[in-house]
Design a protein around this motif. Structure first.
Motif, PDB file in Angstrom:
ATOM      1  N   SER A 531       0.830  -1.206   0.000  1.00 27.08           N
ATOM      2  CA  SER A 531       0.000   0.000   0.000  1.00 27.08           C
ATOM      3  C   SER A 531       0.862   1.252   0.000  1.00 27.08           C
ATOM      4  O   SER A 531       0.554   2.231  -0.680  1.00 27.08           O
ATOM      5  N   PHE A 532       1.975   1.211   0.756  1.00 25.37           N
ATOM      6  CA  PHE A 532       2.867   2.371   0.806  1.00 25.37           C
ATOM      7  C   PHE A 532       3.505   2.620  -0.559  1.00 25.37           C
ATOM      8  O   PHE A 532       3.657   3.766  -0.995  1.00 25.37           O
ATOM      9  N   ASP A 534       2.198   1.930  -3.439  1.00 22.68           N
ATOM     10  CA  ASP A 534       1.165   2.471  -4.335  1.00 22.68           C
ATOM     11  C   ASP A 534       0.947   3.954  -4.109  1.00 22.68           C
ATOM     12  O   ASP A 534       0.897   4.740  -5.055  1.00 22.68           O
ATOM     13  N   ILE A 535       0.833   4.372  -2.824  1.00 24.97           N
ATOM     14  CA  ILE A 535       0.561   5.784  -2.571  1.00 24.97           C
ATOM     15  C   ILE A 535       1.762   6.645  -2.939  1.00 24.97           C
ATOM     16  O   ILE A 535       1.613   7.761  -3.422  1.00 24.97           O
ATOM     17  N   CYS A 536       2.990   6.089  -2.796  1.00 26.91           N
ATOM     18  CA  CYS A 536       4.185   6.859  -3.164  1.00 26.91           C
ATOM     19  C   CYS A 536       4.264   7.051  -4.677  1.00 26.91           C
ATOM     20  O   CYS A 536       4.707   8.100  -5.151  1.00 26.91           O
ATOM     21  N   ASN A 565      -6.437   1.541   6.246  1.00 27.39           N
ATOM     22  CA  ASN A 565      -5.443   1.924   5.243  1.00 27.39           C
ATOM     23  C   ASN A 565      -5.786   3.254   4.576  1.00 27.39           C
ATOM     24  O   ASN A 565      -4.904   4.065   4.302  1.00 27.39           O
ATOM     25  N   GLN A 569      -3.293   6.423   4.492  1.00 30.00           N
ATOM     26  CA  GLN A 569      -2.873   7.027   3.214  1.00 30.00           C
ATOM     27  C   GLN A 569      -3.234   8.506   3.168  1.00 30.00           C
ATOM     28  O   GLN A 569      -2.510   9.310   2.582  1.00 30.00           O
ATOM     29  N   GLN A 570      -4.367   8.870   3.821  1.00 31.58           N
ATOM     30  CA  GLN A 570      -4.753  10.275   3.877  1.00 31.58           C
ATOM     31  C   GLN A 570      -3.714  11.086   4.653  1.00 31.58           C
ATOM     32  O   GLN A 570      -3.350  12.198   4.262  1.00 31.58           O
ATOM     33  N   THR A 573      -0.595  11.390   2.439  1.00 32.21           N
ATOM     34  CA  THR A 573      -0.878  12.353   1.361  1.00 32.21           C
ATOM     35  C   THR A 573      -0.798  13.785   1.871  1.00 32.21           C
ATOM     36  O   THR A 573      -0.192  14.653   1.240  1.00 32.21           O
TER      37      THR A 573
END
Length: 674
Positions: A531-532, A534-536, A565, A569-570, A573
Motif C-alpha cells: 500500500s505504501f 502504491d501511494i508513493c 489503510n 494514506q490520507q 498524502t
C-alpha cells in the motif's frame, strides 16, 4: 607566266573535265554536311555535359543541404570510403571497424540490412541505427542515422560488388517524435486520472473516448459499453431537449442524473463544449461531468449550521432581554449613611428604615472590596459618586453564602457644605451575575463559532475561487487556441486546478465529518508495504519542482497488519502535499518503520522549516504560516484527528526557518506473521 585561253577553249576544257567537277562539288557538299553534323553533335554533347554538371551540382547542393553522407562499401575488400561528406576518415575504414561505431543494441539491425543486400533478397533496403560521431575516440556521441542502401552488380556477377549507402541524420526528428509520444502519453495519463469525468464525441454525437472517472460516474459495464457507444449524445434523455445538433453552444448546468439502465442516481454538474474548426465546421464535442452529491450534502450541512447560528443569536438576544428585565425588576435597597454617627440605614421603600447597622458591622459583610477600605476612611472614598460590584455576605437574605451586589453611591453635604455622608442603592445581582456568566460563555462560544465561520468562509472563498478562476479562465481561452500543443498545456493546467479543487473539497468534507461525528475508522487486514508503494507512486507525480527529489523509504517487501489503510494514506498524502508547498530545493522523503508495537510514519523535507514558537499550533484548524501558499490550513488538523482516533501520537520536528521539517505519526498496531 600568264596563260590566256579564249572562250571556246575554256568551254572545251570544261567539257573534257565535267565528271571531275561534279566529284569535287559532291565532295565539298559532303564535307559541309559532315562538318555541320559534327558541329551539331558537339553542341548536343556540350549541352548534355552542362546539364549533367548542373544536375550534379543540384544533387551536391541537395546532399549538402540535407546533411547527408554517401558511402561506398567494397564487398570484396570489406572496406568503406566516403563518396560524399566526412562521416568516415579520409582513408575509409573496414566493415569490422564500422561495426564498432554502431551502438551495440543496433548492430544486429545494421548486419541484417547488409545481409539482405548481399543475398540479393533486395536491391535496395533501409534501416535506422545509432552511430558514434566521435569516431575512433569512442565518446558515445550517438546520433540516429537513416541508411538507404543500393546494391551494385556487374554484368557477369551474381552478387553485388559494391553497396552505396546514403546516411541521413534523423536524430532531431526521432527525438522530437519521442518527445511528442511521451507528451501524448503524459496527457493521456492526466486524462485518465482526472477527478472529473471527461469524454469526447464526434460531430455526429458519437462517443469516441472517455476517462476512468466518467466510466465510474455513469457506471459503464465495460470500457466500450454499447449503451453509451451505440447512442448519440443527442439521444440521451438529459440533452434531448437542450442540444441542437445543427448548432451546438456551450451548455453548463447541475441536475440529478438518473439512468435506469445503468443504475445511475446522483447529483451531477455537467458541461458540454463544442470545438469548431477554423472554417466553422464542428470538429468534436467535449463533455465533462462531476458527481456533486457530496458537495450537495455539504451545502445542506452548511445550511443547517447557519440555522443553528441564527438560533444561537436569537438565544443571545433573549438572554439580553432577560438581563434587561432583571435590571428593571431587581431586588434592591436604598441606603443612607451618616459619617458623624457612623451608621448606615437601609430602606425598602420611602418609609422608615428596614434595618440599620454601624460601620464596623457593615465592614464585616464585605470581602476584599473597595467599599471595605472606603468605610474605614469614608470622607476620602465617598466624596465622589461611586459604582462598585462587591462580593459580600448577604444583607437581606438568610444564609452565609456570599452574594454579588452592585452598590451605587453619591455624596451629600450639610447646610455648611461639609461632607455629611452618602446615599445610594444596593442591588442583589447574584442571579444576574450567574446569567452574565452564562451569557459570557454563550457569547464566547457564538463569537468562536462566528470567527470560525468567518475564517472558514474567507479561506474557502479564496481557496475555491483560485482554482475555479483558473479553470473558468483557461476553459474560455481553450477554444481560441489553434495549436494542439497550446491546447494540451491549457488542459494540463485545468486538470491540475481540478485536482487542487478536489483535494480542497475532500478536506472540507473531512472537517465536516469531524464536526458531525468524529473520525470513523474501518480497520482491515492490509499489506502496508505494498500500500505504501502504491501511494508513493501517486504522490511522486505531485513533486513538480525540478530541484526537488522524491525519496521513498520502504524497509519491507511485505508488512501485514490491521489498520484503516485509507485513513493512513490520507495522513501520508497530507504530509507530502504540505511538504511540496514549502520545499523548492533538496528532497522530500516519505517513509515508515515498525518498532515497539507501533507503526511510525514520517515525511522529511528540506523546505522552509517551522519556527519553534509556531510548532505547537501547526495542527490547529485553519493555521497557515504563509498566507500566500495555496491551501486551507485543514490538512494537518485532519491528520491529528486521525492520530487521535487511532490512539496514536503526531508531531513535527524542525530547527526553524530554512532547515526543513519532519512530520511524524505513531499509531499502535500488530504485525501479522504469515
Amino acid at each position: 607566266m600568264t596563260i590566256l585561253l579564249s572562250h571556246p577553249q575554256i568551254l572545251a576544257a570544261m567539257a573534257l573535265d565535267f565528271p571531275s567537277v561534279i566529284m569535287v562539288f559532291v565532295t565539298i557538299i559532303a564535307f559541309v554536311i559532315a562538318w555541320a553534323l559534327n558541329r551539331i553533335t558537339l553542341l548536343r554533347i556540350r549541352k548534355g555535359a552542362d546539364k549533367i554538371k548542373q544536375t550534379a551540382a543540384i544533387m551536391q547542393h541537395t546532399l549538402n543541404m540535407g546533411k547527408n553522407y554517401v558511402l561506398m562499401l567494397d564487398i570484396r575488400q570489406r572496406h568503406a570510403v566516403n563518396i560524399h561528406g566526412d562521416l568516415l576518415p579520409e582513408e575509409g575504414m573496414s566493415y569490422e571497424e564500422s561495426l564498432e561505431l554502431i551502438h551495440p543494441d543496433d548492430r544486429h539491425i545494421y548486419q541484417t540490412f547488409i545481409k539482405r543486400l548481399l543475398s540479393g533478397e533486395a536491391e535496395t533496403d533501409e534501416c535506422i541505427f545509432r552511430w558514434d560521431i566521435s569516431g575512433s575516440k569512442h565518446l558515445g556521441q550517438w546520433r540516429f542515422m537513416e541508411d538507404k542502401g543500393i546494391a551494385e552488380y556487374t554484368k557477369t556477377s551474381l552478387h553485388p560488388v559494391h553497396i552505396f549507402c546514403t546516411l541521413t541524420d534523423r536524430t532531431e526528428q526521432i527525438l522530437l517524435e519521442r518527445e511528442a509520444q511521451e507528451m501524448t502519453n503524459k496527457y493521456r495519463r492526466i486524462f485518465e486520472q482526472s477527478l472529473t469525468g471527461l469524454a469526447f464525441y464526434d460531430q455526429d454525437g458519437r462517443l469516441m473516448t472517455t476517462n476512468k472517472k466518467m466510466r465510474e460516474i455513469l457506471k459503464f459495464q465495460s470500457e466500450k459499453d454499447p449503451f453509451y457507444y451505440d447512442n448519440t449524445l443527442f439521444d440521451m434523455p438529459t440533452f434531448r431537449e437542450l442540444l441542437n445538433n445543427r448548432h451546438i453552444e456551450d451548455l453548463y448546468f447541475c441536475t440529478k442524473s438518473i439512468i435506469i439502465e445503468r443504475g445511475v442516481n446522483c447529483y451531477t454538474e455537467m458541461r458540454v463544449h463544442p470545438i469548431y474548426k477554423n472554417d466553422g465546421q464542428l470538429y468534436c464535442i467535449t463533455f465533462s461531468i462531476r458527481d456533486v452529491s457530496q458537495e450537495r450534502e455539504l451545502y445542506l450541512q452548511n445550511k443547517k449550521n447557519s440555522l443553528n447560528i441564527r438560533l444561537a443569536n436569537e438565544a443571545i438576544m433573549q438572554y439580553e432581554n432577560e438581563i434587561q428585565y432583571l435590571m428593571d425588576t431587581c431586588n434592591m435597597r436604598f441606603f443612607r449613611t451618616s459619617f458623624t454617627k457612623r451608621q448606615c440605614y437601609f430602606y425598602k421603600g420611602l418609609g422608615t428604615p428596614e434595618s440599620q447597622m454601624d460601620f464596623d458591622t457593615l465592614i464585616a459583610h464585605f470581602v476584599d472590596s473597595p467599599f471595605r477600605q472606603g468605610l474605614m476612611e469614608p470622607e476620602k472614598f465617598f466624596n465622589v459618586p461611586q459604582t462598585t460590584v462587591t462580593h459580600m455576605h448577604p444583607f437581606f437574605h438568610e444564609g452565609e453564602e456570599l452574594q454579588w451586589n452592585i452598590i451605587d453611591s453619591a455624596p451629600y453635604f450639610d447646610e455648611n457644605g461639609r461632607l455629611a455622608g452618602s446615599y445610594g442603592i444596593v442591588r442583589n445581582v447574584n442571579d444576574l451575575i450567574e446569567k452574565q456568566e452564562r451569557l459570557k460563555q454563550e457569547t464566547e462560544r457564538a463569537n468562536d463559532s462566528g470567527r470560525l465561520k468567518s475564517v472558514f468562509m474567507a479561506n474557502m472563498t479564496h481557496e475555491i475561487r483560485t482554482p475555479l478562476n483558473s479553470i473558468v479562465g483557461f476553459s474560455d481561452v481553450l477554444p481560441m487556441l489553434s495549436s494542439q500543443e497550446e491546447k494540451q498545456e491549457i488542459i494540463r493546467v485545468i486538470m491540475n486546478n481540478c485536482d487542487m479543487l478536489m483535494r480542497l473539497i475532500n478536506d472540507i468534507l473531512a472537517i465536516s465529518s469531524l464536526d458531525t461525528g468524529g473520525i470513523h475508522l474501518e480497520p482491515a487486514e492490509t499489506d502496508f508495504a505494498k500500500s505504501f508503494d502504491d501511494i508513493c507512486e501517486s504522490l511522486k507525480e505531485r513533486v513538480q519542482e525540478p530541484g526537488v527529489a522524491f525519496i521513498k523509504d520502504n524497509p519491507y517487501t511485505s508488512f501485514i497488519t490491521i489498520i484503516d489503510n485509507a485513513r493512513i494514506q490520507q495522513v501520508i498524502t497530507n504530509f507530502v502535499t504540505n511538504a511540496v508547498k514549502y520545499t523548492h530545493q533538496g528532497h522530500i522523503k516519505a517513509g515508515y518503520r515498525y518498532e515497539d508495537g507501533q507503526l511510525y510514519l514520517y515525511c522529511e523535507d528540506t523546505g522552509a522549516g517551522i519556527p519553534k514558537e509556531h510548532q505547537a499550533k501547526i495542527f490547529d484548524r485553519f493555521v497557515k504560516l504563509n498566507d500566500y501558499v495555496q491551501g486551507t490550513g485543514l490538512g494537518l488538523s485532519i491528520c491529528k484527528a486521525i492520530a487521535d482516533a487511532c490512539h496514536g501520537e503526531i508531531g513535527v520536528e524542525s530547527e526553524g526557518d530554512g532547515h526543513g521539517s519532519t512530520f511524524w505519526m505513531k499509531i499502535p498496531c500488530e504485525e501479522i506473521k504469515k
